[in-house]
Design an enzyme around this catalytic site. Structure first.
Site, PDB file in Angstrom:
ATOM      1  N   HIS A   1      -3.040   4.325   6.928  1.00  0.00           N
ATOM      2  CA  HIS A   1      -4.287   4.256   6.160  1.00  0.00           C
ATOM      3  C   HIS A   1      -3.962   4.297   4.669  1.00  0.00           C
ATOM      4  O   HIS A   1      -3.120   5.086   4.232  1.00  0.00           O
ATOM      5  CB  HIS A   1      -5.199   5.435   6.535  1.00  0.00           C
ATOM      6  CG  HIS A   1      -6.524   5.371   5.866  1.00  0.00           C
ATOM      7  ND1 HIS A   1      -7.522   4.503   6.275  1.00  0.00           N
ATOM      8  CD2 HIS A   1      -7.011   6.019   4.780  1.00  0.00           C
ATOM      9  CE1 HIS A   1      -8.565   4.644   5.476  1.00  0.00           C
ATOM     10  NE2 HIS A   1      -8.279   5.548   4.552  1.00  0.00           N
TER      11      HIS A   1
ATOM     12  N   ILE B   1     -12.469   0.446  15.669  1.00  0.00           N
ATOM     13  CA  ILE B   1     -12.312   1.816  16.166  1.00  0.00           C
ATOM     14  C   ILE B   1     -11.716   1.757  17.576  1.00  0.00           C
ATOM     15  O   ILE B   1     -12.139   0.932  18.393  1.00  0.00           O
ATOM     16  CB  ILE B   1     -13.686   2.524  16.225  1.00  0.00           C
ATOM     17  CG1 ILE B   1     -14.376   2.470  14.862  1.00  0.00           C
ATOM     18  CG2 ILE B   1     -13.554   3.942  16.773  1.00  0.00           C
ATOM     19  CD1 ILE B   1     -14.036   3.542  13.892  1.00  0.00           C
TER      20      ILE B   1
ATOM     21  N   GLY C   1      -0.902  -8.739   8.232  1.00  0.00           N
ATOM     22  CA  GLY C   1       0.242  -8.394   9.078  1.00  0.00           C
ATOM     23  C   GLY C   1       1.522  -8.055   8.330  1.00  0.00           C
ATOM     24  O   GLY C   1       2.601  -8.107   8.924  1.00  0.00           O
ATOM     25  N   SER C   2       1.417  -7.674   7.051  1.00  0.00           N
ATOM     26  CA  SER C   2       2.668  -7.365   6.340  1.00  0.00           C
ATOM     27  C   SER C   2       3.318  -6.094   6.893  1.00  0.00           C
ATOM     28  O   SER C   2       4.550  -5.984   6.928  1.00  0.00           O
ATOM     29  CB  SER C   2       2.444  -7.259   4.830  1.00  0.00           C
ATOM     30  OG  SER C   2       1.595  -6.197   4.519  1.00  0.00           O
TER      31      SER C   2
END
Ligand code: GAR
Length: 187
Positions: A107, A90, A14-15
Site C-alpha cells: 500500500h 477487496i 504491474g511494475s
C-alpha cells in the site's frame, strides 16, 4: 530451497509484479510466481506474465461466482501464497479464511495513515512531513492487517502527486521483496 508457489493479483501497470518476478528468478528467493490474476482485461501488467511465460487469468468481478473461479484456479496451480500488487478489489472473507496469514498487500502510504484510495492527494492535503509504503498481511478490514515492512522518505516542498508516487514506488520495489524474505525467514 523449496519455493512457495505464489499467485500475484494485479489490476494495472504491474511494475511491482515485474519486480517480484525478477527477484523470484534468483535461486535463493523464497517464492516462485506460478499464476497471475487480473480483474482488468486491459491491465498492462499482463505483459510481464506473457514475457516470463507465467499462466495468467482474468477474473470478471461483476459475476456473482467470481470468488469461486479464483479459488478453483488457486487450487489448480497449487498456490500457497498470494501477493496483492496494485490489486484494487477487496478480497472476500472466504478467500482470506482459506489463505489465513498467506496473503500480503502493498500500500502506498505509511499505514495506518491513509488507508484506501487517492492516497497521494490526501497526503499532500494533510501536509505530511514524510510518507512511504507498507507491506502488510491482509485481513477482513481494509489495509488493516499486521505490518511486515515499511519504508519512508521526507516530502519536499516541490513534491506533487506524481513525484510522490514515483518516490513511493521506488521504495516499494525494495519493500515488497524484503517483506517476502522476512516472512519466510521466520517460518
Ligand atoms: C502500487 O503503488 C501499490 O502500492 C498501489 O498500486 C500501485 C500499483 O502499481 N496499491 C494500492 O493503492 C492498493 N490500495 P503497479 O501496478 O505498477 O505495481
Amino acid at each position: 530451497m523449496v519455493k512457495r508457489r505464489t499467485c500475484v493479483f494485479i489490476s494495472g501497470k504491474g511494475s511491482n509484479l515485474n519486480n517480484l518476478i525478477s527477484h523470484s528468478r534468483k535461486s535463493n528467493f523464497p517464492i516462485k510466481i506460478c499464476l497471475v490474476i487480473s480483474d482488468n482485461k486491459k491491465a498492462k501488467g499482463i505483459i510481464y506474465a506473457k514475457k516470463y511465460k507465467i499462466p495468467y487469468i482474468f477474473i470478471n468481478t461483476n459475476l456473482t461466482n467470481y470468488e469461486n473461479k479464483i479459488i478453483l484456479n488457486l487450487k489448480k496451480y497449487k498456490i500457497s501464497f498470494i501477493c496483492l500488487a496494485g490489486y484494487m478489489k477487496i478480497i472476500s472473507g472466504k478467500l482470506i479464511n482459506i489463505y489465513k496469514k498467506k496473503i500480503i498487500n502493498i500500500h502506498p502510504s505509511l499505514l495506518p495513515k491513509f488507508k484506501g484510495l487517492n492516497t497521494f492527494s490526501r497526503i499532500l492535503k494533510n501536509k505530511e512531513v514524510k510518507t512511504g509504503c507498507t507491506v502488510h498481511y491482509v485481513n477482513e478490514k481494509l489495509d488493516s492487517g499486521n505490518i511486515i515492512t515499511q519504508k519512508f522518505f521526507y516530502i519536499k516542498s516541490g513534491n506533487n502527486e506524481q513525484t510522490l508516487k514515483e518516490n513511493t514506488q521506488k521504495l516499494e520495489y525494495k519493500a515488497f521483496p524484503e517483506a517476502v524474505i522476512k516472512i519466510f525467514r521466520y517460518n
